[in-house]
Design a protein around this motif. Structure first.
Motif, PDB file in Angstrom:
ATOM      1  N   ILE A  66       0.841  -1.198   0.000  1.00  0.00           N
ATOM      2  CA  ILE A  66       0.000   0.000   0.000  1.00  0.00           C
ATOM      3  C   ILE A  66       0.878   1.252   0.000  1.00  0.00           C
ATOM      4  O   ILE A  66       1.784   1.383   0.829  1.00  0.00           O
ATOM      5  CB  ILE A  66      -0.944   0.006   1.211  1.00  0.00           C
ATOM      6  N   PRO A  67       0.634   2.188  -0.926  1.00  0.00           N
ATOM      7  CA  PRO A  67       1.430   3.428  -0.978  1.00  0.00           C
ATOM      8  C   PRO A  67       1.274   4.245   0.305  1.00  0.00           C
ATOM      9  O   PRO A  67       0.198   4.307   0.888  1.00  0.00           O
ATOM     10  CB  PRO A  67       0.826   4.177  -2.176  1.00  0.00           C
ATOM     11  N   ILE A  68       2.366   4.852   0.720  1.00  0.00           N
ATOM     12  CA  ILE A  68       2.394   5.615   1.964  1.00  0.00           C
ATOM     13  C   ILE A  68       2.930   7.018   1.696  1.00  0.00           C
ATOM     14  O   ILE A  68       3.903   7.198   0.969  1.00  0.00           O
ATOM     15  CB  ILE A  68       3.305   4.920   3.006  1.00  0.00           C
ATOM     16  N   SER A  69       2.279   8.002   2.304  1.00  0.00           N
ATOM     17  CA  SER A  69       2.758   9.380   2.236  1.00  0.00           C
ATOM     18  C   SER A  69       2.643   9.976   3.633  1.00  0.00           C
ATOM     19  O   SER A  69       1.535  10.247   4.110  1.00  0.00           O
ATOM     20  CB  SER A  69       1.925  10.191   1.235  1.00  0.00           C
ATOM     21  N   VAL A  70       3.769  10.130   4.312  1.00  0.00           N
ATOM     22  CA  VAL A  70       3.763  10.580   5.705  1.00  0.00           C
ATOM     23  C   VAL A  70       4.717  11.760   5.888  1.00  0.00           C
ATOM     24  O   VAL A  70       5.609  11.983   5.069  1.00  0.00           O
ATOM     25  CB  VAL A  70       4.171   9.434   6.660  1.00  0.00           C
ATOM     26  N   PRO A  71       4.542  12.511   6.980  1.00  0.00           N
ATOM     27  CA  PRO A  71       5.449  13.633   7.262  1.00  0.00           C
ATOM     28  C   PRO A  71       6.865  13.148   7.557  1.00  0.00           C
ATOM     29  O   PRO A  71       7.098  11.957   7.751  1.00  0.00           O
ATOM     30  CB  PRO A  71       4.824  14.288   8.504  1.00  0.00           C
ATOM     31  N   ILE A  72       7.787  14.089   7.639  1.00  0.00           N
ATOM     32  CA  ILE A  72       9.166  13.755   7.989  1.00  0.00           C
ATOM     33  C   ILE A  72       9.221  13.230   9.420  1.00  0.00           C
ATOM     34  O   ILE A  72       8.287  13.426  10.208  1.00  0.00           O
ATOM     35  CB  ILE A  72      10.098  14.972   7.819  1.00  0.00           C
ATOM     36  N   LEU A  73      10.314  12.584   9.778  1.00  0.00           N
ATOM     37  CA  LEU A  73      10.450  11.923  11.075  1.00  0.00           C
ATOM     38  C   LEU A  73      10.185  12.868  12.241  1.00  0.00           C
ATOM     39  O   LEU A  73       9.490  12.509  13.196  1.00  0.00           O
ATOM     40  CB  LEU A  73      11.851  11.319  11.199  1.00  0.00           C
ATOM     41  N   ARG A  74      10.721  14.068  12.189  1.00  0.00           N
ATOM     42  CA  ARG A  74      10.547  15.010  13.302  1.00  0.00           C
ATOM     43  C   ARG A  74       9.071  15.312  13.552  1.00  0.00           C
ATOM     44  O   ARG A  74       8.631  15.387  14.698  1.00  0.00           O
ATOM     45  CB  ARG A  74      11.307  16.310  13.008  1.00  0.00           C
ATOM     46  N   GLU A  75       8.300  15.467  12.489  1.00  0.00           N
ATOM     47  CA  GLU A  75       6.870  15.735  12.641  1.00  0.00           C
ATOM     48  C   GLU A  75       6.136  14.502  13.158  1.00  0.00           C
ATOM     49  O   GLU A  75       5.221  14.608  13.979  1.00  0.00           O
ATOM     50  CB  GLU A  75       6.275  16.182  11.301  1.00  0.00           C
ATOM     51  N   ARG A  76       6.549  13.341  12.695  1.00  0.00           N
ATOM     52  CA  ARG A  76       5.927  12.107  13.181  1.00  0.00           C
ATOM     53  C   ARG A  76       6.175  11.933  14.678  1.00  0.00           C
ATOM     54  O   ARG A  76       5.298  11.484  15.421  1.00  0.00           O
ATOM     55  CB  ARG A  76       6.457  10.890  12.410  1.00  0.00           C
ATOM     56  N   GLU A  77       7.373  12.281  15.115  1.00  0.00           N
ATOM     57  CA  GLU A  77       7.712  12.173  16.537  1.00  0.00           C
ATOM     58  C   GLU A  77       6.846  13.102  17.386  1.00  0.00           C
ATOM     59  O   GLU A  77       6.387  12.722  18.470  1.00  0.00           O
ATOM     60  CB  GLU A  77       9.193  12.492  16.751  1.00  0.00           C
ATOM     61  N   LYS A  78       6.607  14.315  16.902  1.00  0.00           N
ATOM     62  CA  LYS A  78       5.759  15.264  17.641  1.00  0.00           C
ATOM     63  C   LYS A  78       4.346  14.709  17.800  1.00  0.00           C
ATOM     64  O   LYS A  78       3.759  14.762  18.883  1.00  0.00           O
ATOM     65  CB  LYS A  78       5.710  16.608  16.906  1.00  0.00           C
ATOM     66  N   ILE A  79       3.807  14.202  16.710  1.00  0.00           N
ATOM     67  CA  ILE A  79       2.451  13.642  16.741  1.00  0.00           C
ATOM     68  C   ILE A  79       2.402  12.449  17.684  1.00  0.00           C
ATOM     69  O   ILE A  79       1.489  12.309  18.506  1.00  0.00           O
ATOM     70  CB  ILE A  79       2.012  13.236  15.322  1.00  0.00           C
ATOM     71  N   ASN A  80       3.400  11.584  17.584  1.00  0.00           N
ATOM     72  CA  ASN A  80       3.443  10.380  18.419  1.00  0.00           C
ATOM     73  C   ASN A  80       3.510  10.730  19.905  1.00  0.00           C
ATOM     74  O   ASN A  80       2.788  10.154  20.728  1.00  0.00           O
ATOM     75  CB  ASN A  80       4.653   9.537  18.028  1.00  0.00           C
ATOM     76  N   ASN A  81       4.363  11.684  20.256  1.00  0.00           N
ATOM     77  CA  ASN A  81       4.515  12.070  21.661  1.00  0.00           C
ATOM     78  C   ASN A  81       3.220  12.650  22.226  1.00  0.00           C
ATOM     79  O   ASN A  81       2.859  12.387  23.379  1.00  0.00           O
ATOM     80  CB  ASN A  81       5.659  13.079  21.811  1.00  0.00           C
TER      81      ASN A  81
END
Length: 219
Positions: free
Chosen positions: A173-188
């Motif tokens: 499945i194709p994936i389009s996600v933010p850069i790692l730093r943004e993913r970390e902010k969302i995750n936290n």
């Protein structure tokens, strides 16, 4: 007569112009060619089933997962005296493969969030696969896997009236996600919400149990 309206200019980079027939869905195309397998390992739940008596919880099924963006799910007391089920531990990201387009996704809570001691194991009764993010950001991927951006790209699957999506299909499945730093902010941010949500869930659960016991006492 003066006309109402706006005048605007568009500056385009000719290097980014693509020739072809106009496609209103062009923006949905995955320019990076990334797929889910680039960001996560997907594996089936181990089939070495254990006796239900070793868990204090009832087996988790799709019906226990609420609709919407809730980080908790219905965690019920185990009332079964016998039976064997697959078990998963704490902080495991599970994705339901039957009618996958419904977005049955959950992360099992940490033991201390629900007032228990580690290690803690949860029995599984519905068809799930484990998603293991390579960036270890479980809660970002929980949100992404529940999003329409992801679910709308899931293939129909096979299985007649109860279609299932395979691990192989999920990986592609194709994936389009933010850069790692943004993913970390969302995750936290989601981790903080998840912890408090589970604490609130267990507090409410305890109060309801106390209320039920009072009803039985005065019945």
């Amino acid at each position: 007569m003066k006309k109402n309206g706006y005048t605007f200019f568009t500056i385009a980079n000719t290097c980014q112009i693509e020739s072809g027939v106009w496609n209103p869905y062009h923006y949905k195309e995955n320019k990076s060619n990334d797929t889910l397998s680039d960001f996560a390992n997907i594996k089936k739940i181990k089939n070495n089933k254990q006796d239900i008596s070793i868990s204090e919880f009832a087996p988790i099924e799709y019906k226990n997962i609420p609709k919407g963006e809730l980080l908790t799910f219905s965690l019920e007391d185990n009332s079964l005296e016998e039976g064997r089920y697959s078990l998963v531990g704490e902080q495991v990201l599970l994705f339901g493969t039957m009618r996958a387009y419904l977005g049955n996704v959950l992360v099992t809570p940490k033991a201390n969030w629900i007032g228990k001691r580690s290690p803690l194991f949860y029995p599984i009764n519905s068809e799930f696969v484990e998603i293991i993010p390579k960036d270890k950001l479980l809660y970002f991927w929980w949100g992404y896997l529940k999003s329409s951006l992801f679910l709308n790209q899931i293939p129909t699957g096979s299985g007649g009236t109860r279609p299932r999506v395979s691990v192989d299909n999920l990986e592609k499945i194709p994936i389009s996600v933010p850069i790692l730093r943004e993913r970390e902010k969302i995750n936290n941010s989601l981790i903080e919400i998840a912890e408090q949500s589970w604490i609130n869930f267990m507090t409410c659960r305890k109060i309801i149990k106390q209320t039920n016991s009072l009803d039985e006492h005065y019945a």
